[in-house]
Design a protein around this motif. Structure first.
Motif, PDB file in Angstrom:
ATOM      1  N   UNK A  58      60.038  42.571  52.274  1.00 12.11           N
ATOM      2  CA  UNK A  58      60.283  43.545  51.205  1.00 12.11           C
ATOM      3  C   UNK A  58      61.440  44.487  51.504  1.00 12.11           C
ATOM      4  N   UNK A  59      62.266  44.682  50.479  1.00 10.41           N
ATOM      5  CA  UNK A  59      63.402  45.585  50.586  1.00 10.41           C
ATOM      6  C   UNK A  59      63.124  46.934  49.952  1.00 10.41           C
ATOM      7  N   UNK A  60      61.936  47.082  49.364  1.00 12.02           N
ATOM      8  CA  UNK A  60      61.518  48.324  48.714  1.00 12.02           C
ATOM      9  C   UNK A  60      59.990  48.343  48.727  1.00 12.02           C
ATOM     10  N   UNK A  61      59.379  49.504  48.473  1.00 14.77           N
ATOM     11  CA  UNK A  61      57.913  49.560  48.447  1.00 14.77           C
ATOM     12  C   UNK A  61      57.282  48.500  47.523  1.00 14.77           C
ATOM     13  N   UNK A 132      65.581  53.762  44.784  1.00 14.21           N
ATOM     14  CA  UNK A 132      66.015  54.936  45.557  1.00 14.21           C
ATOM     15  C   UNK A 132      65.379  54.975  46.949  1.00 14.21           C
ATOM     16  N   UNK A 133      64.333  54.197  47.172  1.00 14.89           N
ATOM     17  CA  UNK A 133      63.669  54.179  48.483  1.00 14.89           C
ATOM     18  C   UNK A 133      64.056  52.961  49.328  1.00 14.89           C
ATOM     19  N   UNK A 134      65.042  52.219  48.879  1.00 15.24           N
ATOM     20  CA  UNK A 134      65.498  51.073  49.657  1.00 15.24           C
ATOM     21  C   UNK A 134      66.265  51.576  50.879  1.00 15.24           C
ATOM     22  N   UNK A 135      66.084  50.874  52.003  1.00 13.76           N
ATOM     23  CA  UNK A 135      66.799  51.231  53.220  1.00 13.76           C
ATOM     24  C   UNK A 135      68.254  50.789  53.159  1.00 13.76           C
ATOM     25  N   UNK A 136      69.013  51.136  54.189  1.00 12.28           N
ATOM     26  CA  UNK A 136      70.440  50.837  54.235  1.00 12.28           C
ATOM     27  C   UNK A 136      70.719  49.347  54.052  1.00 12.28           C
ATOM     28  N   UNK A 138      68.806  46.956  52.822  1.00  9.90           N
ATOM     29  CA  UNK A 138      68.396  46.484  51.494  1.00  9.90           C
ATOM     30  C   UNK A 138      69.389  46.914  50.426  1.00  9.90           C
ATOM     31  N   UNK A 139      69.918  48.121  50.556  1.00 11.89           N
ATOM     32  CA  UNK A 139      70.938  48.579  49.590  1.00 11.89           C
ATOM     33  C   UNK A 139      72.179  47.693  49.661  1.00 11.89           C
ATOM     34  N   UNK A 140      72.478  47.199  50.851  1.00  9.94           N
ATOM     35  CA  UNK A 140      73.614  46.305  51.028  1.00  9.94           C
ATOM     36  C   UNK A 140      73.288  44.906  50.485  1.00  9.94           C
ATOM     37  N   UNK A 141      72.158  44.365  50.884  1.00  4.54           N
ATOM     38  CA  UNK A 141      71.762  43.011  50.475  1.00  4.54           C
ATOM     39  C   UNK A 141      71.578  42.907  48.963  1.00  4.54           C
ATOM     40  N   UNK A 142      71.038  43.953  48.358  1.00  7.26           N
ATOM     41  CA  UNK A 142      70.752  43.939  46.921  1.00  7.26           C
ATOM     42  C   UNK A 142      71.705  44.858  46.152  1.00  7.26           C
ATOM     43  N   UNK A 143      72.939  44.939  46.627  1.00  5.74           N
ATOM     44  CA  UNK A 143      73.935  45.784  45.968  1.00  5.74           C
ATOM     45  C   UNK A 143      74.303  45.178  44.610  1.00  5.74           C
TER      46      UNK A 143
END
Length: 163
Positions: A58-61, A132-136, A138-143
């Motif tokens: 998971x990339x987010x909650x 908004x709670x995605x980690x660094x 995940x923000x890159x992978x799912x940009x």
């Protein structure tokens, strides 16, 4: 040759059809195996058309994968006639989020990895919330709309512009 092909086709009820002979099933595809309950994964939604389950990384909650129940290639292989399918994937993703008390769709990411940047060739929509709670990483992978990830809205625009 045609007679040999016909000889291999089952002549009894549909229960006798093996997984390999079923249309829309790829025995090598992990997502086909999941939606056919051959892998011990909880299905959050499953019907003739669409299935949904949690992402194993998971990339987010809330990170769900919404897939066509029948095998469909990646998002690059889609055509204009696939628009209703993509819309149904998004609609199902929203329903799963609502069942899990996520109602702020302004903080949700819906999208697909753009080939060759995907690990499974079976079409799958990533539903991530809250974005908004995605980690660094995940923000890159799912940009959104990067070389490797396309939002569902952008994919629908591309499909709508096809002739």
């Amino acid at each position: 040759m045609a007679s040999n092909d016909n000889a291999a086709a089952p002549t009894t009820t549909t229960e006798s059809v093996t997984q390999e002979q079923r249309v829309g099933y790829d025995k090598k595809c992990i997502f086909c195996r999941i939606v056919n309950r051959e892998v011990d994964t909880e299905l959050l939604h499953s019907d003739e058309e669409i299935s949904c389950f949690r992402d194993i990384r998971p990339g987010a909650p809330h990170h769900y994968l919404v897939v066509p129940t029948k095998h469909v290639g990646n998002c690059k292989s889609l055509r204009k006639e696939h628009i209703p399918l993509v819309e149904k994937l998004v609609e199902t993703g929203k329903e799963i989020l609502q069942k899990n008390n996520v109602t702020d769709f302004s903080d949700v990411r819906f999208g697909f990895h753009w080939p060759p940047f995907h690990s499974v060739v079976h079409l799958h929509l990533h539903v991530l919330a809250p974005a908004s709670q995605m980690g660094f990483m995940s923000r890159l992978i799912f940009r959104p709309d990067s070389y490797w990830f396309i939002t569902a809205d952008h994919l629908l625009q591309r499909l709508n512009s096809m002739e």
